[in-house]
Design a protein around this motif. Sequence first.
Motif, short mmCIF file in Angstrom:
data_model
loop_
_atom_site.label_atom_id
_atom_site.label_comp_id
_atom_site.label_asym_id
_atom_site.label_seq_id
_atom_site.Cartn_x
_atom_site.Cartn_y
_atom_site.Cartn_z
N HIS A 152 -5.00 -136.41 -53.11
CA HIS A 152 -6.03 -136.28 -52.08
C HIS A 152 -6.62 -134.88 -52.08
O HIS A 152 -7.84 -134.70 -51.96
CB HIS A 152 -5.45 -136.60 -50.70
N GLY A 153 -5.76 -133.87 -52.21
CA GLY A 153 -6.19 -132.48 -52.23
C GLY A 153 -5.97 -131.78 -50.91
O GLY A 153 -6.41 -132.26 -49.86
N ILE A 154 -5.24 -130.67 -50.94
CA ILE A 154 -5.05 -129.83 -49.76
C ILE A 154 -6.00 -128.65 -49.90
O ILE A 154 -5.75 -127.72 -50.69
CB ILE A 154 -3.59 -129.36 -49.63
N ALA A 155 -7.09 -128.68 -49.17
CA ALA A 155 -8.09 -127.62 -49.28
C ALA A 155 -8.96 -127.64 -48.04
O ALA A 155 -9.08 -128.66 -47.36
CB ALA A 155 -8.95 -127.82 -50.53
N GLY A 156 -9.57 -126.50 -47.76
CA GLY A 156 -10.49 -126.42 -46.62
C GLY A 156 -10.33 -125.12 -45.86
O GLY A 156 -9.82 -124.13 -46.39
N ARG A 157 -10.76 -125.16 -44.61
CA ARG A 157 -10.69 -123.96 -43.77
C ARG A 157 -9.29 -123.80 -43.19
O ARG A 157 -8.72 -124.75 -42.63
CB ARG A 157 -11.70 -124.05 -42.63
N ALA A 158 -8.74 -122.62 -43.36
CA ALA A 158 -7.46 -122.28 -42.74
C ALA A 158 -7.72 -121.34 -41.57
O ALA A 158 -8.60 -120.47 -41.63
CB ALA A 158 -6.53 -121.61 -43.74
N VAL A 159 -6.94 -121.53 -40.51
CA VAL A 159 -7.02 -120.67 -39.34
C VAL A 159 -5.64 -120.07 -39.10
O VAL A 159 -4.65 -120.81 -38.97
CB VAL A 159 -7.47 -121.46 -38.10
N GLY A 304 -10.65 -108.48 -38.21
CA GLY A 304 -10.97 -109.38 -37.11
C GLY A 304 -11.29 -110.79 -37.56
O GLY A 304 -11.69 -111.63 -36.74
N ARG A 305 -11.12 -111.09 -38.84
CA ARG A 305 -11.36 -112.44 -39.37
C ARG A 305 -10.04 -113.18 -39.49
O ARG A 305 -9.13 -112.72 -40.19
CB ARG A 305 -12.03 -112.38 -40.74
N TYR A 306 -9.94 -114.32 -38.86
CA TYR A 306 -8.70 -115.09 -38.86
C TYR A 306 -8.86 -116.43 -39.56
O TYR A 306 -8.00 -117.30 -39.44
CB TYR A 306 -8.21 -115.28 -37.42
N THR A 307 -9.93 -116.60 -40.30
CA THR A 307 -10.14 -117.82 -41.07
C THR A 307 -10.24 -117.46 -42.55
O THR A 307 -10.50 -116.32 -42.92
CB THR A 307 -11.42 -118.54 -40.63
N ALA A 308 -10.06 -118.47 -43.40
CA ALA A 308 -10.15 -118.29 -44.84
C ALA A 308 -10.33 -119.65 -45.49
O ALA A 308 -10.07 -120.69 -44.86
CB ALA A 308 -8.90 -117.62 -45.39
N PHE A 309 -10.80 -119.66 -46.71
CA PHE A 309 -10.73 -120.88 -47.51
C PHE A 309 -9.33 -120.98 -48.06
O PHE A 309 -8.76 -119.99 -48.55
CB PHE A 309 -11.75 -120.86 -48.66
N PHE A 310 -8.76 -122.15 -47.99
CA PHE A 310 -7.36 -122.36 -48.37
C PHE A 310 -7.28 -123.52 -49.34
O PHE A 310 -7.94 -124.55 -49.15
CB PHE A 310 -6.55 -122.66 -47.11
#
Length: 331
Positions: A152-159, A304-310
Amino acid sequence: NAAMKTPPRYDDLPRPQGDPTGLPLSWGVWGPDDQIGTLNRITDATVAAARDEIRLGRRFNVNLPLDEPFGAAHEGAHRRRAAPTPVMVKEEHPGRITRDDKLDGFWLQGSTQWDGLSHFADATHGFYNHAPLSSIVHGPQSRNGIDKALAHGIAGRAVLADLPRHFARTGRDWGAMGGRRATAEDVAACLSAQGVALRPGDILLVRTGWLSAFRAAPDADARHLLIQGEAGARDYSGLDGGEGMWRFLWDQGIAAVAADNPTVEAWPIFPWKPALHLAIARLGLCLGEFFDFEALAEDSAGTGRYTAFFTAAPLNHRGGIGSPGNALAIR
């Protein structure tokens, strides 16, 4: 496509009559043949939207070395898992020199890891989505194996929820051990203070401070204690595994939860009581443990950024119960 339908709210999930836990089941929400649970929240659209998180192209490895943590403590830190032993094979011929290697005693959940939906069963109903015990095998006929998550794939926005820094700012008593519990309200307050809101399909990264404490420990005795606990009473601090957290994670549309401690949730857990490990079976919750968020959290504190591509690629091990994390966060 069952994965594209909007799932019911947590309070609308069915609760089987006579169930000793009284807890809901999400079985059938993504169809009778589903084998990936909450990873269904990851869609083409959520992954495509997350590309906006890549701004500078900075990569963060969030995986521990394969011999940590157990190789940094005394033998027997876990009742069965241990650090692998690397074996190097040397071959030298005229004009050709090569090296090969293997890992002996390689426990797939002995370091940074994903728990497959075949890792934890409900004592009454079995494994996620009506998978019988007999279907939890290795090979192509397996159900709920970690290879299904990879497909399926584990990917997307991480918080990232940096709980130690948040609690330090608010004067909350917190430590890696002692079984302290971060409630859903605590996590929501942490994210709000960080200026970030959750979206469906997000991968929630939880820094509890366990890994920081482990690395700061002065010797193997202290590191062993952070795995075993006092007198073997493993009492890790972490997320509260109660229904409030089940409802929060489900209704927020979280696809997976990964933490830097051994169990994600506060430990110990108890039979017939809500626990995030029980939610593996009952909700199809994807959990990851022993992740290394130290550099990522340091960067978050500075920017101050708490998101990332994961993105993560579990091993393509058919019927695998778990897998090394194999994950990257990219900003």
